[in-house]
Design an enzyme around this catalytic site. Structure first.
Site, PDB file in Angstrom:
ATOM      1  N   ASP A 158       0.767  -1.237   0.000  1.00  0.00           N
ATOM      2  CA  ASP A 158       0.000   0.000   0.000  1.00  0.00           C
ATOM      3  C   ASP A 158       0.805   1.299   0.000  1.00  0.00           C
ATOM      4  OD1 ASP A 158      -1.738  -2.072   0.423  1.00  0.00           O
ATOM      5  OD2 ASP A 158      -2.886  -1.088   1.982  1.00  0.00           O
ATOM      6  N   GLU A 382       1.599  -9.829  11.283  1.00  0.00           N
ATOM      7  CA  GLU A 382       1.395  -9.431   9.890  1.00  0.00           C
ATOM      8  C   GLU A 382       2.729  -9.199   9.190  1.00  0.00           C
ATOM      9  OE1 GLU A 382      -1.099  -5.935   7.449  1.00  0.00           O
ATOM     10  OE2 GLU A 382      -0.970  -5.895   9.640  1.00  0.00           O
TER      11      GLU A 382
END
Length: 419
Positions: A158, A382
């Site tokens: 992102d 993550e």
């Protein structure tokens, strides 16, 4: 003591919402495209029918034009922003208006190899849907040669530094008031900053204004950049989809042509000044001049070379754990902020597939060892700080658990038990 294998399987089950899997509780409460494909790969190690169900649920929300969206909002959750009301795609179930890295064909092929007896009918049903999605990528996002993205979120990476030059041209001043939810779940210092988020929302607002007309978004949208990461993932996925088609006795001439065209476009994203593949602003023709993990996904598509490998080893040797998402010697490097430096086990796994296929077992073994150390030290986060293994982002993360079962920890627990 619960083994890591058991913990990983428990995470997949806990994040299972019945036919689809969320990346983690709270932070990501919906079905994400490439997360879901990795979840399926993980499920395939102990529940093949559930693996196929994951892919089938993902593809069930395919748009009429072939796009598979990056988020599917199966159930309303006010704890997430931007939700379906912001995207306003008017789908049922609601979805976002962009796609995500097309890893599904590559992972579906691996799942089929794991489920040779029961997988044929599932693969035969998925093939035409995957074909339509790949055609969408070719016709809608590869019009400049390499694969392009119309929003940083479409890349899956992102806020990586690759997109900074493209984001500079996005006016986020009219994004309006909104309340982010991500920073309520994790340390804000690990997430994109508000200025970046304003621009993200502005790009979404443009999509809404043009009714998610993909051709107009490519032609007129505020952001359009060639993405080395998706280019390599798509190229590999084309080749895997062609292999699947041949096994199903399908005509794969079209897919082979897409792969050949995409491979022939690779020189256009080689930045000689950087000595590596690089993102390019397709509105201006400027290279990002940023070395990141997207470039190293060249290994996944059998597109590496000695100059790129020299960069890989320099970047890798500069940290302790795994391959960082940005060059540690660059000013933009931030070891704990989302895609601006951390190491991601899921990306490590993709690179390792390329290392293995290239016969680079030395690189595969090193990357696997370092990824194992991250998870053994700090669980299924993550992503991680590549210098000191600090866990970052969401905890009990689906795709980290999945790559433990399929690659990183494969056979490790059994080997420990037998020792």
């Amino acid at each position: 003591m619960t083994s890591l294998d058991e913990q990983a399987r428990a995470i997949l089950r806990k994040n299972d919402r019945g036919g689809y899997t969320v990346p983690t509780d709270g932070l990501y409460p919906y079905q994400w495209n490439w997360d879901s494909a990795f979840a399926a790969w993980g499920f395939a190690t102990f529940d093949p029918p559930r693996a196929w169900a994951e892919l089938e649920t993902l593809m069930a929300s395919q748009w009429d034009d072939g796009m598979v969206p990056h988020i599917i909002f199966h159930k309303v959750d006010p704890g997430y922003f931007p939700g379906p009301d912001v995207w306003a795609t008017h789908r049922s179930p609601p979805t976002s208006g962009i796609s995500q890295p097309p890893v599904a064909a590559t992972l579906a092929r691996l799942i089929w190899e794991m489920d040779t007896e029961g997988g044929h009918s599932h693969m035969a049903a998925l093939f035409p849907k995957l074909l339509r999605w790949h055609r969408w990528w070719h016709e809608t996002r590869c019009t400049y040669g390499p694969a392009a993205i119309t929003h940083p979120w479409e890349s899956g990476r992102d806020n990586c530094p690759d997109w900074d030059i493209g984001m500079e041209g996005v006016d986020g001043s009219r994004a309006g008031d909104y309340t982010r939810r991500d920073t309520g779940h994790v340390d804000p210092s690990m997430r994109p900053r508000k200025a970046e988020y304003d621009r993200y929302i502005a790009i979404v607002q443009f999509g809404v204004e043009v009714g998610w007309d993909q051709a107009r978004i490519v032609a007129e949208g505020p952001f359009l950049m060639a993405d080395p990461g998706i280019t390599f993932i798509l190229l590999r996925a084309h080749e895997d989809l062609a292999a699947i088609g041949r096994a199903l006795n399908e005509d794969v001439t079209e897919i082979e042509a897409w792969a050949a065209q995409l491979r022939s476009a690779l020189p256009t994203i080689w930045n000689p000044a950087l000595g590596a593949y690089d993102a390019k602003n397709l509105r201006t023709g400027e290279f990002a001049n940023v070395l990141g993990s997207g470039a190293f996904l060249a290994y996944l598509a059998d597109a590496s070379n000695p100059e790129l490998e020299a960069h890989l080893m320099r970047v890798w040797d500069a940290v302790t754990y795994g391959i960082p998402s940005a060059d540690p010697e660059a000013e933009v490097f931030d070891p704990r902020r989302y895609w601006r430096g951390p190491t991601w086990p899921v990306v490590n796994a993709l690179m390792a597939i390329g290392f293995r296929d290239a016969g680079r077992h030395d690189l595969d073994a090193r990357l696997r060892r370092e990824t194992v150390e991250l998870i053994q030290k700090n669980g299924f986060a993550e992503y991680f700080d590549p210098n000191d293994a600090t866990p970052c982002g969401g905890a009990n993360f689906t795709w980290t658990a999945a790559i433990w079962l399929t690659w990183a920890g494969l056979g490790l627990e059994k080997a420990k038990g037998a020792a």
